[in-house]
Motif scaffolding. Structure first.
Motif, short mmCIF file in Angstrom:
data_model
loop_
_atom_site.label_atom_id
_atom_site.label_comp_id
_atom_site.label_asym_id
_atom_site.label_seq_id
_atom_site.Cartn_x
_atom_site.Cartn_y
_atom_site.Cartn_z
N LEU A 120 0.81 -1.22 0.00
CA LEU A 120 0.00 0.00 0.00
C LEU A 120 0.85 1.27 0.00
CD1 LEU A 120 -3.06 0.74 0.21
CD2 LEU A 120 -2.73 0.92 2.68
N MET A 121 1.91 1.24 0.81
CA MET A 121 2.66 2.48 1.05
C MET A 121 3.99 2.60 0.31
SD MET A 121 0.96 4.58 2.74
CE MET A 121 2.29 5.75 2.99
N SER A 122 4.54 1.50 -0.14
CA SER A 122 5.89 1.57 -0.74
C SER A 122 5.96 2.49 -1.97
CB SER A 122 6.43 0.18 -1.06
OG SER A 122 5.59 -0.48 -1.99
N PRO A 123 4.92 2.54 -2.86
CA PRO A 123 5.03 3.48 -4.00
C PRO A 123 5.09 4.94 -3.54
CG PRO A 123 3.36 1.81 -4.42
CD PRO A 123 3.73 1.68 -2.98
N VAL A 124 4.29 5.26 -2.53
CA VAL A 124 4.30 6.65 -2.03
C VAL A 124 5.66 6.98 -1.41
CG1 VAL A 124 3.24 8.23 -0.36
CG2 VAL A 124 1.82 6.55 -1.57
N LEU A 125 6.16 6.04 -0.60
CA LEU A 125 7.42 6.30 0.10
C LEU A 125 8.60 6.29 -0.87
CD1 LEU A 125 6.87 4.29 3.41
CD2 LEU A 125 6.30 6.66 2.88
N LEU A 126 8.52 5.45 -1.90
CA LEU A 126 9.60 5.46 -2.90
C LEU A 126 9.59 6.79 -3.65
CD1 LEU A 126 11.94 4.02 -4.24
CD2 LEU A 126 10.32 3.04 -5.89
N GLY A 127 8.40 7.33 -3.89
CA GLY A 127 8.30 8.65 -4.53
C GLY A 127 9.04 9.71 -3.71
N ILE A 128 8.95 9.60 -2.41
CA ILE A 128 9.69 10.53 -1.54
C ILE A 128 11.19 10.28 -1.66
CG2 ILE A 128 10.16 11.12 0.87
CD1 ILE A 128 7.18 10.55 1.43
N CYS A 129 11.57 9.00 -1.56
CA CYS A 129 13.00 8.67 -1.62
C CYS A 129 13.63 9.15 -2.92
CB CYS A 129 13.20 7.16 -1.50
SG CYS A 129 12.74 6.48 0.09
N LEU A 130 12.87 9.06 -4.02
CA LEU A 130 13.43 9.45 -5.32
C LEU A 130 13.65 10.96 -5.43
CD1 LEU A 130 11.48 7.03 -7.68
CD2 LEU A 130 13.96 7.11 -7.34
N ARG A 131 13.01 11.73 -4.57
CA ARG A 131 13.29 13.17 -4.58
C ARG A 131 14.65 13.48 -3.97
NH1 ARG A 131 7.80 14.14 -2.48
NH2 ARG A 131 8.76 14.94 -0.59
N TYR A 132 15.14 12.56 -3.14
CA TYR A 132 16.41 12.80 -2.44
C TYR A 132 17.57 12.01 -3.03
CZ TYR A 132 13.64 14.98 1.27
OH TYR A 132 12.80 15.81 1.97
N LEU A 133 17.26 10.81 -3.55
CA LEU A 133 18.33 9.88 -3.92
C LEU A 133 18.11 9.31 -5.32
CD1 LEU A 133 18.17 7.91 -0.55
CD2 LEU A 133 19.99 9.49 -1.18
N LYS A 134 19.18 8.78 -5.89
CA LYS A 134 19.07 8.07 -7.16
C LYS A 134 18.28 6.77 -6.96
CE LYS A 134 21.86 10.94 -9.25
NZ LYS A 134 21.29 11.91 -10.21
N ARG A 135 17.83 6.18 -8.04
CA ARG A 135 16.92 5.03 -7.95
C ARG A 135 17.45 3.91 -7.04
NH1 ARG A 135 11.55 3.70 -9.78
NH2 ARG A 135 11.37 1.55 -9.10
N GLU A 136 18.68 3.49 -7.30
CA GLU A 136 19.22 2.37 -6.52
C GLU A 136 19.32 2.72 -5.04
OE1 GLU A 136 23.21 -0.43 -6.49
OE2 GLU A 136 22.83 0.88 -8.21
N GLU A 137 19.83 3.92 -4.78
CA GLU A 137 19.95 4.37 -3.38
C GLU A 137 18.57 4.55 -2.75
OE1 GLU A 137 23.93 7.15 -4.12
OE2 GLU A 137 21.91 8.01 -4.19
N ALA A 138 17.65 5.04 -3.56
CA ALA A 138 16.29 5.28 -3.05
C ALA A 138 15.64 3.98 -2.62
CB ALA A 138 15.45 5.97 -4.12
N GLU A 139 15.84 2.92 -3.38
CA GLU A 139 15.24 1.63 -3.02
C GLU A 139 15.89 1.06 -1.76
OE1 GLU A 139 15.06 -0.99 -6.40
OE2 GLU A 139 13.22 0.00 -7.09
N GLU A 140 17.17 1.30 -1.62
CA GLU A 140 17.85 0.83 -0.40
C GLU A 140 17.32 1.60 0.82
OE1 GLU A 140 22.04 0.42 -0.91
OE2 GLU A 140 22.38 0.20 1.25
N ALA A 141 17.19 2.92 0.63
CA ALA A 141 16.65 3.73 1.74
C ALA A 141 15.22 3.30 2.06
CB ALA A 141 16.69 5.21 1.36
N LEU A 142 14.45 2.96 1.02
CA LEU A 142 13.06 2.53 1.24
C LEU A 142 13.02 1.24 2.06
CD1 LEU A 142 9.99 2.69 0.61
CD2 LEU A 142 10.46 1.31 -1.42
#
Lengths: 214, 165
Positions: B22-44
Protein backbone atom coordinates in the motif's frame (compact mmCIF):
# COMPACT_ATOMS: atom_id res chain seq x y z
CA UNK A 1 7.44 29.97 -0.74
CA UNK A 2 7.83 31.29 -4.26
CA UNK A 3 6.17 30.14 -7.48
CA UNK A 4 8.93 27.71 -8.35
CA UNK A 5 8.63 26.04 -4.95
CA UNK A 6 4.86 25.87 -5.30
CA UNK A 7 5.13 24.31 -8.77
CA UNK A 8 7.44 21.56 -7.53
CA UNK A 9 5.37 20.97 -4.42
CA UNK A 10 2.03 20.56 -6.18
CA UNK A 11 3.49 18.40 -8.92
CA UNK A 12 5.71 16.12 -6.84
CA UNK A 13 3.86 15.84 -3.55
CA UNK A 14 1.76 12.89 -4.60
CA UNK A 15 4.31 11.39 -6.93
CA UNK A 16 4.63 7.63 -6.63
CA UNK A 17 6.96 5.02 -8.07
CA UNK A 18 6.83 1.24 -8.06
CA UNK A 19 9.75 -0.36 -6.26
CA UNK A 20 11.61 -3.37 -7.62
CA UNK A 21 10.51 -6.75 -6.37
CA UNK A 22 13.71 -7.29 -4.42
CA UNK A 23 12.97 -4.38 -2.08
CA UNK A 24 10.35 -6.41 -0.19
CA UNK A 25 12.79 -9.33 -0.07
CA UNK A 26 15.26 -7.06 1.73
CA UNK A 27 12.55 -5.89 4.10
CA UNK A 28 11.49 -9.48 4.73
CA UNK A 29 15.06 -10.53 5.49
CA UNK A 30 15.56 -7.46 7.68
CA UNK A 31 12.47 -8.29 9.71
CA UNK A 32 13.61 -11.87 10.21
CA UNK A 33 17.03 -10.90 11.51
CA UNK A 34 17.57 -10.36 15.19
CA UNK A 35 17.96 -6.61 15.65
CA UNK A 36 21.58 -5.63 16.18
CA UNK A 37 22.39 -4.01 19.47
CA UNK A 38 23.75 -0.55 19.00
CA UNK A 39 27.20 0.22 20.43
CA UNK A 40 25.68 3.00 22.51
CA UNK A 41 23.20 0.60 24.10
CA UNK A 42 26.02 -1.84 24.89
CA UNK A 43 28.06 0.94 26.49
CA UNK A 44 25.02 2.13 28.43
CA UNK A 45 24.37 -1.39 29.74
CA UNK A 46 27.97 -1.84 30.79
CA UNK A 47 28.28 1.58 32.44
CA UNK A 48 27.16 0.47 35.95
CA UNK A 49 29.66 -2.40 35.93
CA UNK A 50 32.41 -0.06 34.74
CA UNK A 51 31.59 2.37 37.55
CA UNK A 52 31.77 -0.39 40.17
CA UNK A 53 35.02 -1.66 38.69
CA UNK A 54 36.46 1.88 38.84
CA UNK A 55 35.56 2.22 42.50
CA UNK A 56 37.05 -1.19 43.34
CA UNK A 57 40.20 -0.31 41.42
CA UNK A 58 40.50 3.03 43.18
CA UNK A 59 40.11 1.38 46.57
CA UNK A 60 42.61 -1.32 45.66
CA UNK A 61 45.12 1.32 44.60
CA UNK A 62 44.86 3.58 47.60
CA UNK A 63 43.52 1.59 50.53
CA UNK A 64 46.65 -0.42 51.37
CA UNK A 65 48.71 2.74 51.67
CA UNK A 66 46.41 4.70 53.94
CA UNK A 67 45.06 4.36 57.45
CA UNK A 68 43.08 6.57 59.73
CA UNK A 69 44.17 6.81 63.31
CA UNK A 70 41.62 8.22 65.64
CA UNK A 71 42.87 8.74 69.13
CA UNK A 72 40.41 8.81 71.95
CA UNK A 73 40.78 8.58 75.73
CA UNK A 74 41.95 5.21 76.93
CA UNK A 75 42.13 3.74 73.46
CA UNK A 76 45.07 1.75 72.18
CA UNK A 77 46.07 2.52 68.64
CA UNK A 78 47.76 0.05 66.39
CA UNK A 79 50.22 1.26 63.79
CA UNK A 80 51.12 -1.95 62.00
CA UNK A 81 53.09 -0.34 59.23
CA UNK A 82 54.88 2.29 61.26
CA UNK A 83 58.55 1.69 61.61
CA UNK A 84 59.90 1.45 65.11
CA UNK A 85 60.59 2.93 67.53
CA UNK A 86 57.50 5.04 68.03
CA UNK A 87 57.67 7.93 70.36
CA UNK A 88 54.54 9.38 71.82
CA UNK A 89 54.63 13.11 72.18
CA UNK A 90 52.10 14.48 74.55
CA UNK A 91 51.49 18.16 74.12
CA UNK A 92 50.34 20.01 77.15
CA UNK A 93 47.58 22.10 75.66
CA UNK A 94 46.60 24.39 72.84
CA UNK A 95 49.09 23.22 70.29
CA UNK A 96 48.37 25.08 67.09
CA UNK A 97 48.91 23.29 63.82
CA UNK A 98 50.69 25.52 61.38
CA UNK A 99 51.28 23.77 58.12
CA UNK A 100 52.25 26.81 56.15
CA UNK A 101 55.93 26.49 56.76
CA UNK A 102 58.96 28.23 55.38
CA UNK A 103 61.72 26.18 53.80
CA UNK A 104 64.21 27.41 56.38
CA UNK A 105 62.12 25.79 59.09
CA UNK A 106 63.09 22.35 57.97
CA UNK A 107 66.21 20.27 58.00
CA UNK A 108 67.95 19.45 54.75
CA UNK A 109 66.17 16.76 52.73
CA UNK A 110 67.22 13.31 53.68
CA UNK A 111 68.83 11.00 51.16
CA UNK A 112 67.01 8.04 49.69
CA UNK A 113 64.69 6.19 52.11
CA UNK A 114 66.39 3.81 54.37
CA UNK A 115 65.17 0.32 54.67
CA UNK A 116 62.50 0.27 57.30
CA UNK A 117 63.00 -2.12 60.08
CA UNK A 118 59.87 -4.06 60.76
CA UNK A 119 60.36 -4.18 64.49
CA UNK A 120 56.83 -3.49 65.41
CA UNK A 121 56.15 -5.90 68.26
CA UNK A 122 55.03 -4.38 71.49
CA UNK A 123 55.57 -0.72 70.67
CA UNK A 124 52.72 -0.79 68.17
CA UNK A 125 50.21 -1.26 70.92
CA UNK A 126 50.56 2.07 72.54
CA UNK A 127 48.44 2.92 75.52
CA UNK A 128 47.26 6.45 75.06
CA UNK A 129 45.94 8.47 77.90
CA UNK A 130 44.61 11.57 76.38
CA UNK A 131 42.86 12.63 73.22
CA UNK A 132 45.56 15.22 72.76
CA UNK A 133 48.27 12.75 71.97
CA UNK A 134 50.03 12.31 68.70
CA UNK A 135 52.26 9.53 67.57
CA UNK A 136 55.51 10.26 65.83
CA UNK A 137 58.42 8.23 64.77
CA UNK A 138 61.73 9.75 65.66
CA UNK A 139 63.84 7.42 63.55
CA UNK A 140 61.83 7.63 60.42
CA UNK A 141 63.98 9.29 57.81
CA UNK A 142 62.27 8.98 54.52
CA UNK A 143 59.84 11.41 53.01
CA UNK A 144 56.31 10.34 53.74
CA UNK A 145 53.11 12.14 52.77
CA UNK A 146 50.95 12.78 55.77
CA UNK A 147 47.51 14.17 56.28
CA UNK A 148 47.42 15.98 59.62
CA UNK A 149 44.39 17.64 61.02
CA UNK A 150 43.45 18.76 64.44
CA UNK A 151 41.04 20.66 66.62
CA UNK A 152 41.62 24.03 68.13
CA UNK A 153 43.11 22.57 71.28
CA UNK A 154 45.58 20.12 69.83
CA UNK A 155 46.50 17.84 67.05
CA UNK A 156 44.26 14.85 67.45
CA UNK A 157 44.44 12.91 64.25
CA UNK A 158 47.23 11.86 62.04
CA UNK A 159 46.42 10.01 58.88
CA UNK A 160 49.63 8.77 57.36
CA UNK A 161 50.14 7.21 54.00
CA UNK A 162 52.38 4.30 54.75
CA UNK A 163 53.69 4.06 51.24
CA UNK A 164 57.18 5.43 51.42
CA UNK A 165 57.85 7.74 48.57
CA UNK A 166 60.50 10.26 47.76
CA UNK A 167 57.94 12.65 46.46
CA UNK A 168 54.23 12.74 46.74
CA UNK A 169 52.97 11.63 43.39
CA UNK A 170 50.15 13.47 41.70
CA UNK A 171 47.76 10.61 42.34
CA UNK A 172 48.53 10.40 46.05
CA UNK A 173 48.45 14.18 46.36
CA UNK A 174 45.12 14.33 44.60
CA UNK A 175 43.63 11.66 46.84
CA UNK A 176 44.89 13.30 50.01
CA UNK A 177 43.53 16.63 48.86
CA UNK A 178 40.06 15.12 48.39
CA UNK A 179 40.29 13.40 51.76
CA UNK A 180 41.23 16.70 53.38
CA UNK A 181 38.25 18.44 51.83
CA UNK A 182 35.91 15.66 52.95
CA UNK A 183 37.21 15.89 56.49
CA UNK A 184 36.90 19.63 56.63
CA UNK A 185 33.31 19.37 55.40
CA UNK A 186 32.30 16.63 57.82
CA UNK A 187 34.18 17.72 60.93
CA UNK A 188 33.24 21.18 62.02
CA UNK A 189 35.89 21.54 64.69
CA UNK A 190 38.86 20.87 62.42
CA UNK A 191 40.97 23.99 62.27
CA UNK A 192 44.07 22.83 60.51
CA UNK A 193 44.38 20.41 57.68
CA UNK A 194 46.95 19.65 55.08
CA UNK A 195 49.17 17.24 53.29
CA UNK A 196 52.63 17.42 54.73
CA UNK A 197 56.00 15.85 54.66
CA UNK A 198 56.38 13.53 57.60
CA UNK A 199 59.89 14.66 58.42
CA UNK A 200 58.94 18.30 58.21
CA UNK A 201 55.85 17.75 60.31
CA UNK A 202 57.73 15.85 62.94
CA UNK A 203 60.36 18.55 63.04
CA UNK A 204 57.83 21.34 63.29
CA UNK A 205 55.66 19.60 65.83
CA UNK A 206 58.63 18.84 68.00
CA UNK A 207 59.69 22.48 67.80
CA UNK A 208 56.26 23.72 68.73
CA UNK A 209 55.84 21.20 71.49
CA UNK A 210 59.27 22.09 72.81
CA UNK A 211 58.29 25.74 73.09
CA UNK A 212 55.14 24.81 75.02
CA UNK A 213 56.71 22.28 77.31
CA UNK A 214 57.97 23.78 80.58
CA UNK B 1 -4.65 1.33 6.44
CA UNK B 2 -5.13 1.84 10.18
CA UNK B 3 -6.71 -1.63 10.40
CA UNK B 4 -3.34 -3.13 9.48
CA UNK B 5 -1.65 -1.57 12.51
CA UNK B 6 -2.65 -4.21 15.03
CA UNK B 7 -1.67 -7.27 12.96
CA UNK B 8 1.56 -5.53 11.87
CA UNK B 9 2.47 -4.84 15.50
CA UNK B 10 1.82 -8.51 16.26
CA UNK B 11 4.31 -9.46 13.57
CA UNK B 12 1.79 -10.81 11.06
CA UNK B 13 3.86 -10.98 7.89
CA UNK B 14 0.86 -10.92 5.55
CA UNK B 15 -0.36 -7.71 7.12
CA UNK B 16 3.14 -6.26 6.91
CA UNK B 17 3.31 -7.14 3.22
CA UNK B 18 -0.11 -5.56 2.69
CA UNK B 19 1.08 -2.36 4.36
CA UNK B 20 4.20 -2.43 2.21
CA UNK B 21 2.20 -2.90 -0.99
CA UNK B 22 0.00 0.00 0.00
CA UNK B 23 2.66 2.48 1.05
CA UNK B 24 5.89 1.57 -0.74
CA UNK B 25 5.03 3.48 -4.00
CA UNK B 26 4.30 6.65 -2.03
CA UNK B 27 7.42 6.30 0.10
CA UNK B 28 9.60 5.46 -2.90
CA UNK B 29 8.30 8.65 -4.53
CA UNK B 30 9.69 10.53 -1.54
CA UNK B 31 13.00 8.67 -1.62
CA UNK B 32 13.43 9.45 -5.32
CA UNK B 33 13.29 13.17 -4.58
CA UNK B 34 16.41 12.80 -2.44
CA UNK B 35 18.33 9.88 -3.92
CA UNK B 36 19.07 8.07 -7.16
CA UNK B 37 16.92 5.03 -7.95
CA UNK B 38 19.22 2.37 -6.52
CA UNK B 39 19.95 4.37 -3.38
CA UNK B 40 16.29 5.28 -3.05
CA UNK B 41 15.24 1.63 -3.02
CA UNK B 42 17.85 0.83 -0.40
CA UNK B 43 16.65 3.73 1.74
CA UNK B 44 13.06 2.53 1.24
CA UNK B 45 13.85 -0.98 2.47
CA UNK B 46 15.67 0.42 5.53
CA UNK B 47 12.83 2.83 6.21
CA UNK B 48 10.24 0.06 5.99
CA UNK B 49 12.17 -2.17 8.37
CA UNK B 50 12.23 0.72 10.86
CA UNK B 51 8.53 1.41 10.35
CA UNK B 52 7.54 -2.22 10.93
CA UNK B 53 9.85 -2.72 13.92
CA UNK B 54 8.92 0.55 15.63
CA UNK B 55 5.17 0.50 15.29
CA UNK B 56 4.87 0.52 19.06
CA UNK B 57 6.36 4.03 19.02
CA UNK B 58 3.58 5.41 16.87
CA UNK B 59 1.38 7.14 19.42
CA UNK B 60 -1.67 7.53 17.17
CA UNK B 61 -1.83 11.31 17.66
CA UNK B 62 -0.85 12.31 14.11
CA UNK B 63 -1.63 10.54 10.87
CA UNK B 64 -0.03 7.14 10.40
CA UNK B 65 0.92 8.02 6.84
CA UNK B 66 2.64 11.20 8.01
CA UNK B 67 4.58 9.22 10.61
CA UNK B 68 5.79 6.79 7.94
CA UNK B 69 6.74 9.66 5.63
CA UNK B 70 8.80 11.35 8.33
CA UNK B 71 10.71 8.13 8.98
CA UNK B 72 11.34 7.78 5.25
CA UNK B 73 12.62 11.34 4.87
CA UNK B 74 14.94 10.88 7.84
CA UNK B 75 16.23 7.63 6.37
CA UNK B 76 17.05 9.43 3.11
CA UNK B 77 18.86 12.19 5.03
CA UNK B 78 20.82 9.60 6.98
CA UNK B 79 21.83 8.02 3.69
CA UNK B 80 22.98 11.38 2.32
CA UNK B 81 24.89 12.23 5.50
CA UNK B 82 26.60 8.83 5.55
CA UNK B 83 27.73 9.37 2.00
CA UNK B 84 28.92 12.85 2.99
CA UNK B 85 27.23 14.13 -0.14
CA UNK B 86 26.05 17.39 1.39
CA UNK B 87 29.16 19.29 0.35
CA UNK B 88 28.93 18.36 -3.33
CA UNK B 89 28.01 21.31 -5.54
CA UNK B 90 28.26 19.74 -8.97
CA UNK B 91 25.37 18.88 -11.22
CA UNK B 92 24.68 15.19 -11.31
CA UNK B 93 24.22 13.93 -14.88
CA UNK B 94 22.54 15.44 -17.87
CA UNK B 95 18.87 16.18 -18.11
CA UNK B 96 16.98 14.51 -20.99
CA UNK B 97 14.87 16.74 -23.21
CA UNK B 98 11.70 17.99 -21.53
CA UNK B 99 9.43 16.42 -24.15
CA UNK B 100 10.81 12.94 -23.43
CA UNK B 101 8.94 12.66 -20.15
CA UNK B 102 5.49 11.09 -19.92
CA UNK B 103 4.37 13.50 -17.23
CA UNK B 104 5.29 16.81 -15.68
CA UNK B 105 6.01 14.99 -12.40
CA UNK B 106 8.59 12.76 -14.09
CA UNK B 107 10.08 15.84 -15.71
CA UNK B 108 10.44 17.73 -12.43
CA UNK B 109 11.67 14.62 -10.64
CA UNK B 110 14.41 14.19 -13.21
CA UNK B 111 15.24 17.89 -12.93
CA UNK B 112 15.47 17.73 -9.19
CA UNK B 113 17.72 14.69 -9.38
CA UNK B 114 20.30 16.63 -11.32
CA UNK B 115 20.80 18.99 -8.38
CA UNK B 116 23.84 18.46 -6.15
CA UNK B 117 22.75 16.29 -3.17
CA UNK B 118 23.00 19.08 -0.60
CA UNK B 119 20.95 21.53 -2.66
CA UNK B 120 18.44 18.81 -3.47
CA UNK B 121 17.97 17.89 0.17
CA UNK B 122 17.46 21.50 1.28
CA UNK B 123 15.10 22.27 -1.59
CA UNK B 124 12.99 19.19 -0.88
CA UNK B 125 12.83 19.83 2.84
CA UNK B 126 11.91 23.50 2.41
CA UNK B 127 9.75 23.61 -0.69
CA UNK B 128 7.98 20.24 -0.51
CA UNK B 129 8.14 18.99 3.09
CA UNK B 130 7.59 22.49 4.49
CA UNK B 131 10.37 22.61 7.10
CA UNK B 132 11.93 25.94 8.05
CA UNK B 133 15.66 26.69 7.89
CA UNK B 134 16.29 26.06 11.58
CA UNK B 135 14.69 22.62 11.32
CA UNK B 136 16.60 21.83 8.14
CA UNK B 137 19.85 22.96 9.73
CA UNK B 138 19.26 20.60 12.63
CA UNK B 139 18.34 17.67 10.41
CA UNK B 140 21.32 18.08 8.10
CA UNK B 141 23.79 19.23 10.77
CA UNK B 142 24.48 22.46 8.92
CA UNK B 143 23.93 26.09 9.88
CA UNK B 144 20.67 27.90 9.06
CA UNK B 145 22.75 30.24 6.90
CA UNK B 146 24.03 27.32 4.85
CA UNK B 147 20.47 26.05 4.48
CA UNK B 148 19.34 29.45 3.14
CA UNK B 149 22.31 29.66 0.81
CA UNK B 150 21.76 26.15 -0.58
CA UNK B 151 18.05 26.80 -1.11
CA UNK B 152 18.85 29.96 -3.01
CA UNK B 153 21.38 28.17 -5.21
CA UNK B 154 19.00 25.25 -5.79
CA UNK B 155 16.24 27.60 -6.90
CA UNK B 156 18.62 29.43 -9.20
CA UNK B 157 19.87 26.22 -10.81
CA UNK B 158 16.37 24.83 -11.27
CA UNK B 159 15.13 28.09 -12.74
CA UNK B 160 18.04 28.23 -15.19
CA UNK B 161 17.38 24.68 -16.35
CA UNK B 162 13.69 25.32 -16.79
CA UNK B 163 14.39 28.52 -18.72
CA UNK B 164 16.86 26.75 -21.02
CA UNK B 165 14.39 24.03 -22.02
Amino acid sequence: MNKLDQHFKTTLEGHTATPSSNVWEKVNIGLSEKPARSPWRIIRNLAPYAAVASVVLAIALFYPSTRTIEVSPGQNIALPEMPTPIKVIQPTENVPVDLDLAASDFPAPTPSPKKIRREVESVLELPLHSPKQIATNSSFESVQPMLVYGKASAIEYIEPSFALVENVSDAVGSWLGKRARTLSENTTDVVAIGVVNWEKTKHTLNQKIATLTP
Amino acid sequence: MEHLLGPCRAGNRKAQKALYDLMSPVLLGICLRYLKREEAEEALSNAFIKILTRLDKYDGLGSFEGWMKRITVRECLTYIRLKKDLDQTDWEGDLPAANSFSSEADHLMALIQTLPPGYRAVFNLFAIEGFNHNEIAEMLAISPGTSKSQLSKARKLLQERLNNE
